[in-house]
Motif scaffolding. Structure first.
Motif, PDB file in Angstrom:
ATOM      1  N   SER A 144      35.699 -52.781  -6.926  1.00 17.03           N
ATOM      2  CA  SER A 144      36.213 -52.757  -8.295  1.00 17.03           C
ATOM      3  C   SER A 144      35.350 -51.885  -9.200  1.00 17.03           C
ATOM      4  CB  SER A 144      36.273 -54.171  -8.869  1.00 17.03           C
ATOM      5  OG  SER A 144      37.179 -54.964  -8.152  1.00 17.03           O
ATOM      6  N   PHE A 145      34.051 -51.903  -8.965  1.00 13.10           N
ATOM      7  CA  PHE A 145      33.124 -51.071  -9.731  1.00 13.10           C
ATOM      8  C   PHE A 145      33.476 -49.593  -9.565  1.00 13.10           C
ATOM      9  CE2 PHE A 145      29.225 -48.450  -9.513  1.00 13.10           C
ATOM     10  CZ  PHE A 145      28.740 -48.620 -10.806  1.00 13.10           C
ATOM     11  N   LYS A 146      33.770 -49.190  -8.348  1.00 13.46           N
ATOM     12  CA  LYS A 146      34.140 -47.797  -8.098  1.00 13.46           C
ATOM     13  C   LYS A 146      35.478 -47.474  -8.756  1.00 13.46           C
ATOM     14  CE  LYS A 146      31.723 -47.416  -3.640  1.00 13.46           C
ATOM     15  NZ  LYS A 146      31.887 -47.137  -2.192  1.00 13.46           N
ATOM     16  N   PHE A 147      36.459 -48.350  -8.544  1.00 15.28           N
ATOM     17  CA  PHE A 147      37.781 -48.166  -9.153  1.00 15.28           C
ATOM     18  C   PHE A 147      37.668 -48.061 -10.670  1.00 15.28           C
ATOM     19  CE2 PHE A 147      41.645 -49.698 -11.094  1.00 15.28           C
ATOM     20  CZ  PHE A 147      42.676 -49.154 -10.324  1.00 15.28           C
ATOM     21  N   HIS A 148      36.953 -48.998 -11.250  1.00 11.20           N
ATOM     22  CA  HIS A 148      36.701 -49.070 -12.693  1.00 11.20           C
ATOM     23  C   HIS A 148      36.142 -47.747 -13.220  1.00 11.20           C
ATOM     24  CE1 HIS A 148      33.735 -51.116 -15.805  1.00 11.20           C
ATOM     25  NE2 HIS A 148      34.011 -49.895 -16.157  1.00 11.20           N
ATOM     26  N   ASN A 149      35.102 -47.242 -12.580  1.00  8.11           N
ATOM     27  CA  ASN A 149      34.439 -46.044 -13.082  1.00  8.11           C
ATOM     28  C   ASN A 149      35.256 -44.777 -12.890  1.00  8.11           C
ATOM     29  OD1 ASN A 149      31.493 -46.392 -14.161  1.00  8.11           O
ATOM     30  ND2 ASN A 149      31.706 -47.905 -12.526  1.00  8.11           N
ATOM     31  N   ILE A 150      35.975 -44.679 -11.784  1.00  6.70           N
ATOM     32  CA  ILE A 150      36.834 -43.504 -11.586  1.00  6.70           C
ATOM     33  C   ILE A 150      37.962 -43.507 -12.614  1.00  6.70           C
ATOM     34  CG2 ILE A 150      38.391 -42.321  -9.985  1.00  6.70           C
ATOM     35  CD1 ILE A 150      36.670 -43.604  -7.706  1.00  6.70           C
ATOM     36  N   MET A 151      38.557 -44.679 -12.846  1.00  5.33           N
ATOM     37  CA  MET A 151      39.592 -44.771 -13.871  1.00  5.33           C
ATOM     38  C   MET A 151      39.031 -44.427 -15.241  1.00  5.33           C
ATOM     39  SD  MET A 151      42.735 -45.747 -12.893  1.00  5.33           S
ATOM     40  CE  MET A 151      43.525 -46.906 -13.998  1.00  5.33           C
TER      41      MET A 151
END
Length: 226
Positions: A144-151
């Protein structure tokens, strides 16, 4: 299935999205290229990518900006990339309910896909969901951290109100992920200059349409035709 999964990730994204409503900055690709190719820079691409693949949760939004937009300059970049495991994953993705015996296979397939393209938002989203189902909340939060930051990188690149301030994306699917995230239904899509423009039903939303800047996708396509 997408709506069910996105509920989990909204907890990680909610505050960040609000912060992007009033401020944004378009990527300076020349400056990014200079930094990610400088071995002395903290943004040197191989070092950043190594941290990403090792699930470093101390990566900042600025470092994610260099990772995401810097990917354009990597030899593997393909604006129309598709997961090598897409068919196998779709079979799971279309199921309304997964069995516990499916979890490890899905995780293995997604991680293989991400090793080929680490910014696959759809699969990062699904990965967090499957880890959550499995009870591995630490791994779920990392995905989720990766998804969050890319978004957030995409959100921070524009406001989508005109082509000059369109959201910058490196993959067609990233446009649709954003639209689905906000549950926005579009009427039509058209190429306008360096942007994809999605028109919306008048009066239903605060804006009549959304622009996505795809200049680097178009540039990549021109290179592939040479």
């Amino acid at each position: 299935m997408f709506k069910q999964i996105i509920i989990l990730l909204f907890l990680f994204l909610g505050n960040a999205i609000s912060a992007q409503e009033t401020s944004f900055i378009a990527p300076d690709y020349k400056a990014i290229q200079k930094e990610i190719t400088n071995k002395k820079s903290s943004y040197y691409y191989p070092k950043l990518m190594d941290r990403l693949t090792k699930n470093d949760t101390l990566l900042t939004l600025d470092e994610f900006r260099h990772l995401y937009f810097g990917y354009f300059f990597q030899p593997k970049y393909n604006a129309y990339w598709k997961s090598p495991d897409e068919e196998k994953l779709i079979a799971f993705y279309n199921n309304d309910k997964l069995s516990t015996s499916d979890y490890d296979q899905i995780i293995q397939l997604i991680n293989h896909s991400l090793s080929d393209f680490p910014f696959d938002l759809k699969q990062l989203n699904y990965l967090a969901y499957v880890y959550h189902l499995k009870g591995d909340e630490t791994a779920a939060k990392t995905a989720s951290f990766k998804f969050h930051n890319i978004m957030n990188v995409i959100f921070s690149s524009g406001d989508g109100k005109q082509c000059e301030t369109g959201f910058h994306v490196l993959l067609v699917e990233h446009e649709y992920i954003m639209l689905r995230f906000f549950e926005i239904e579009t009427k039509s899509q058209a190429l306008t200059g360096n942007c994809n423009y999605f028109s919306l039903e008048k009066g239903r939303y605060k804006i009549d349409g959304i622009y996505f800047n795809i200049e680097k996708m178009l540039e990549n396509e021109r290179k592939s035709l040479r």
